[in-house]
Design an enzyme around this catalytic site. Structure first.
Site, mmCIF file in Angstrom:
data_model
loop_
_atom_site.group_PDB
_atom_site.id
_atom_site.type_symbol
_atom_site.label_atom_id
_atom_site.label_comp_id
_atom_site.label_asym_id
_atom_site.label_seq_id
_atom_site.Cartn_x
_atom_site.Cartn_y
_atom_site.Cartn_z
ATOM 1 N N GLU A 55 94.750 9.485 26.533
ATOM 2 C CA GLU A 55 94.681 10.521 27.563
ATOM 3 C C GLU A 55 95.584 10.234 28.753
ATOM 4 O OE1 GLU A 55 90.442 10.827 28.197
ATOM 5 O OE2 GLU A 55 90.235 12.182 26.494
ATOM 6 N N GLY A 104 92.710 2.203 26.510
ATOM 7 C CA GLY A 104 93.047 3.489 25.917
ATOM 8 C C GLY A 104 94.396 4.000 26.397
ATOM 9 N N ARG A 121 97.048 -4.266 26.114
ATOM 10 C CA ARG A 121 97.824 -4.533 24.891
ATOM 11 C C ARG A 121 97.979 -3.244 24.093
ATOM 12 N NH1 ARG A 121 95.510 -9.300 21.865
ATOM 13 N NH2 ARG A 121 97.218 -10.486 22.803
#
Lengths: 739, 316
Positions: A699, A696, A622
């Site tokens: 990165e 996440g 999400r």
């Protein structure tokens, strides 16, 4: 709250606030210059003096003597603290280099003194008066020369990648020897600097034996413990405050010399002291992403099934330093029964190598995804199709272990469609636009999803305002905003009823900002605290918490609707909790996926490479705030373009240091280098990851993009450069004759 | 930064005299280079003579049909001057290829000529550098030298002049006008203005102590396509690896100077007759005797190909 079973339906799923493109709540402060960064905390304590750090002028050896008489006598000087009068200080968590104390020099620009004066200019001028006698020793500075002596070592980036020195599945050598189509290629990646906008900076003040540091740090919990350990004082006597951080990229995961020397300078001068590291010190005094030499071997059947894959990486570091975990993604990204990964570490006397945005995967994918491009060409397969054929839905090492979510194929297909990949000519060097040779390249993006314990405190006042406190940091990522969105969603209020306070070690310990685990973990901690606060509110109002609906600033149950603030009429209500993650990250492999597509132009005469357009498609659970998530991804794409085309800390292998230690010499992309970027997020939720069902993205954007640039350069020119950065001098000898 | 005294005279000769009588004095105009160097104690003047009060900030036509550019005309204003844009396009293009908008707003014509090298060892006061500290040695010779000089260098120094503007002025045959402490004016051909390092790399130019630049004059416009091609690792805000300033006719005839390759803008007029034969015929002569390092040998091929691109552009 212990998170050990996949999340069911919860208030976040309402998506009234979470999941919506939201402007940063701290944006107005940053754009008007009213967000105070560490060096600008003029108001927190009066009478601040200035410290200037002096770095060692040799890369290895001993300090014999430091002559400070002239500096001490200079105008405005309050104190000079030298490394010789200070016992060698302990190191912080996960660091190899000593920051201060003792006579040993481990690397160039290691801090050897701090000069404290009334003004910055006085401190700097006095620092130039310090005379130092050294006993220099020979050192090792050339990774290529030391690579032969490198030994396999286990390693962990501390940010989600790592493993044993050598890991094997099946019989790599046998399968590789038997494979009808093989690739065996060696590549290099360069030392890179974080080069964040805000330098490392700290204001330190002692009150008795209690130390306060107003600093710029990504990880307050780590820093809090480390500074206590380094200075040998109890943790309870230290406070860190870091509400705004002007970029970190891993360079501010750790306590650095600015914090330590501000504290020592303050002690010695009896004044609060502020210290910022100068730009040259950022290259050689702090940490950097270490260079690598990587060998990839791939064996496949004629129809493009990988049967053998090996990825070996050699990097260098100081004694006690770690290897760059550049082979990690190769364990998980593609199928194949026979596998070998290895990390070797050479001893180097250069500054410490450590985490920089996507440590491991960033340089690892720069190589693996070029090797995949080369292999696809050998197989006469489209590079997108070659990757799709070798997708795996399970951990290749442990076939029973599934990915929690994995839609790499979806990213590849959608990206190819949106980018117009079908218009790419697979034969390189064919497309031309005026003086530009034009090429397209692609690469897969992969980054593990870590989940980390994270705490928060939530308070409700009688006006219905919700205040969140956690030591989570916002390093330019958007933490303030997604935390506010989370609290607003949970408590049924609008964003303007939420106050977020971050970065203070007096607040509950959070995951911090690193390894792209911060956003998902920290909001999950806020979620946990809000669940408790909801219970406390319901109890105060005499409502069964199971029936309570928190919406539009009210608590509703049956026909009853009470303004939320009423629950705090008799005094504020407060709740604190910490989310802990147990088991699901072991049962399932949790990773994030993406596909990068890049078009470059290469000047037919000069071989200058310029990116023309870029697309990333990401599948990362999400997306809590599509606006700030997009910013994260395009920032990663920009940084990866820098790594591909220009970023290199140039090693002077005789003198043992990074020679281009300022922003004129260490070039990062400017606006003109990045003309057009697009990001698409697949609509995905991952209930295995956290109650937020997020992952996440901070990165993922840098992972693979450098290889996509490199592959585009190859497609444009037919020249395969295997040594990053791909500067024009490496192309020039192989360019076609200009017509 | 060391403490310094400061004055702001209003007369050029007075300014020249102020610097001439104090060996530790320097002129300051835009300060875009000098102030950085003072902060790092690479330059340590004890007295600054601010020339911003001298006027010298207009661009005027000369009786010969050229332009006289005041020493204090800002780079932004010079690049935007309608006469420069129309008749000296190579100069306008070179200026706009340099630095950033903010820096060009401050930087002056004279200051730009006097900017110092960007050799990394010049900038690190812990390293040997003959230009910064005469007699200490040259770290760049066997160090990181990818951006440094390939020709005209010495065993004492392989630094480059980092600017763009001077390369254009070299191909335009500009003249530097100066005044000394006695009020005497002098004209220095741009070819003779910057010097090669030899055994005195600490001296960048042929200016005498205290001699103040008052103007740069350009001769009457030279016909042809005016080109400035700056090759660099990123698209903006970077020093040239190689640059080419050229004024070329459709037949290829013309003039060419190179930047980023030497201690001064590099031009060999004798080679220019061969421009119609193509780039290689010219660069073989221009770079005869070049002694590149391992790291910067690519510049020779790059110079040839960049000139080739300029010739193609002029012919198109």
């Amino acid at each position: 709250m212990k998170f050990d079973t996949p999340a069911g339906q919860n208030p976040i799923d309402q998506l009234k606030v979470v999941g919506r493109a939201t402007d940063r709540i701290d944006g107005k402060y940053k754009t008007t210059g009213t967000a105070p960064y560490a060096y600008e905390r003029h108001d927190v304590v009066p009478n601040q003096a200035y410290g200037y750090v002096l770095g060692a002028a040799i890369p290895k050896g001993r300090v014999r003597a430091i002559h400070v008489e002239a500096a001490k006598a200079a105008p405005g000087v309050l104190a000079v603290v030298t490394t010789l009068e200070t016992p060698r200080l302990e190191r912080g968590t996960m660091n190899a280099a000593y920051l201060f104390g003792g006579d040993a020099i481990q690397h160039y620009h290691q801090a050897i003194a701090v000069v404290v004066a009334e003004t910055f200019e006085q401190a700097r001028a006095a620092a130039f008066l310090v005379r130092v006698d050294y006993a220099a020793e020979a050192g090792r500075f050339d990774l290529a020369a030391e690579a032969g002596a490198a030994k396999p070592v286990p390693g962990d980036s501390g940010e989600g990648s790592g493993g044993d020195g050598i890991e094997r599945v099946g019989d790599f050598e046998g399968a590789f020897a038997a494979a009808p189509v093989t690739l065996d290629a060696t590549y290099t990646t360069a030392d890179e600097s974080h080069a964040m906008m805000e330098p490392h900076a700290t204001v330190a003040a002692w009150e008795g034996d209690t130390l306060t540091l107003w600093t710029s740090n990504q990880m307050i919990g780590w820093g809090h413990g480390s500074i206590a350990k380094i200075l040998g004082i109890p943790k309870e006597k230290v406070r860190l405050d870091s509400p705004y951080v002007g970029g970190g990229f891993g360079g501010k995961l750790f306590v650095r010399a600015d914090a330590v020397l501000a504290a020592l300078g303050a002690k010695a001068s009896g004044r609060p002291v502020k210290v910022a590291l100068t730009r040259p010190l950022i290259a050689n005094n702090t940490t950097h992403r270490p260079a690598t030499i990587q060998r990839v071997r791939i064996g496949a059947t004629q129809d493009g099934q990988i049967t053998a894959i090996a990825h070996e990486s050699t990097s260098g570091n100081l004694a006690d330093g770690s290897p760059e975990t550049a082979v990690n993604q190769t364990k998980l990204l593609y199928a194949g029964a026979n596998r070998l990964t290895a990390m070797k570490l050479a001893h180097l006397d250069l500054p410490e190598g450590n985490a920089m945005r996507a440590p491991g995967e960033a340089p690892g994918l720069m190589v693996l995804e070029v090797a995949m491009d080369e292999m696809a060409e050998k197989l006469r397969l489209d590079p997108v199709e070659f990757r799709i054929r070798n997708d795996t839905q399970t951990d290749p090492k442990t076939p029973g272990r599934r990915f929690s979510q994995r839609d790499l194929v979806g990213c590849l297909r959608l990206g190819a469609d949106k980018f117009g990949w079908s218009r790419r000519n697979p034969t390189p060097g064919q497309a031309r636009d005026g003086s530009w040779l034009v090429g397209m390249g692609m690469a897969a993006a992969f980054r593990n999803n870590l989940v980390m314990k994270s705490g928060a405190r939530v308070r409700l006042d009688d006006r219905g305002t919700v205040t969140v406190e956690t030591d989570m940091t916002d390093i330019g990522t958007g933490s303030y905003t997604i935390i506010a969105q989370t609290a607003a969603e949970m408590m049924g209020v609008t964003l303007d009823r939420v106050v977020v306070r971050l970065g203070d070690s007096a607040f509950p310990v959070s995951a911090g900002s690193g390894g792209q685990f911060g956003g998902n973990s920290a909001t999950s901690g806020v979620y946990a605290a809000c669940v408790k606060l909801r219970e406390a509110v319901a109890q105060r109002l005499g409502i069964n918490s199971v029936d309570a609906v928190f919406a539009e600033g009210e608590v509703r149950s049956g026909n009853r609707a009470v303004p939320l603030g009423e629950a705090a009429a008799q005094g504020p209500l407060s709740a604190e909790d910490t989310i802990t993650f147990a088991g699901l990250d072991k049962t399932y492999q949790q990773s994030t996926f993406g596909a990068h597509f890049v078009e470059v132009g290469v000047d037919v005469d000069t071989a200058e490479v310029r990116v023309r357009r870029m697309l990333a498609v990401c599948a990362a659970g999400r997306i809590l705030n599509p606006k700030s998530a997009r910013s994260q991804v395009i920032g990663g794409m920009t940084m990866g373009t820098g790594a591909a085309l220009m970023e290199e800390l140039a090693v002077d292998t005789r003198r043992g240091f990074f020679a281009n230690h300022d922003l004129a010499g260490y070039e990062v992309p400017v606006h003109a280098d990045i003309p057009h970027q697009e990001v698409i997020f697949l609509d995905e939720v991952d209930p295995v990851s956290s109650p937020m069902k997020a992952k996440g993205v901070g990165e993922l954007g840098i992972c693979g993009v450098g290889a996509a640039v490199a592959n585009a350069v190859y497609n444009a020119t037919g020249v395969r450069v295997r040594d990053y950065p791909i500067t024009l001098d490496k192309l020039l000898d192989h360019m076609p004759d200009a017509a | 930064m060391k403490s310094f005294t400061y004055e702001r005279p209003t007369d050029p000769a007075e300014a020249a005299a102020a610097v001439a009588r104090n060996p530790n004095a320097k002129f300051i105009a835009g300060g875009t280079n000098l102030l950085d160097l003072m902060k790092l104690q690479i330059e340590t003047p004890t007295h600054l003579v601010d020339v911003n009060g001298l006027g010298l900030d207009t661009v005027e036509p000369t009786p010969e049909g050229g332009l006289r550019i005041g020493a204090l005309v800002r780079n932004t204003d010079l690049a935007a001057d309608a006469r420069v844009r129309k008749d000296y396009g190579v100069l306008s293009r070179a200026l706009l290829a340099g630095a950033s908008g903010q820096l060009r707003n401050k930087a002056t014509t004279a200051g730009n000529l006097l900017q110092r090298t960007r050799c990394p060892y010049f900038y690190d006061t812990a390293q040997a550098c003959n230009k910064r500290q005469p007699g200490s040695g040259c770290s760049a010779l066997d160090g990181v030298s990818r951006s440094l000089a390939v020709i005209g260098a010495s065993q004492a120094c392989i630094a480059t002049h980092p600017g763009d503007m001077a390369v254009a002025m070299r191909v335009l045959d500009a003249t530097v006008e100066t005044v000394d402490a006695g009020g005497n004016a002098r004209k220095i051909e741009i070819a003779d203005f910057h010097r090669l390092p030899g055994d005195k790399p600490e001296v960048d130019t042929t200016l005498k102590p205290g001699e103040l630049i008052t103007a740069v004059t350009l001769p009457a416009p030279r016909a042809g396509t005016h080109l400035y091609r700056k090759v660099r690792d990123r698209a903006s805000y970077a020093y040239a690896l190689v640059s080419v300033a050229a004024i070329l006719g459709k037949d290829g005839r013309g003039a060419v100077a190179f930047g980023g390759v030497a201690h001064k803008p590099w031009r060999v007029e004798a080679a220019e007759a061969d421009l119609p034969k193509g780039a290689k015929a010219v660069t073989d002569q221009v770079f005869a005797g070049a002694k590149p390092t391992h790291d910067n040998a690519y510049k020779l091929k790059l110079a040839e190909r960049t000139l080739g691109a300029a010739l193609n552009q002029a012919r198109a």
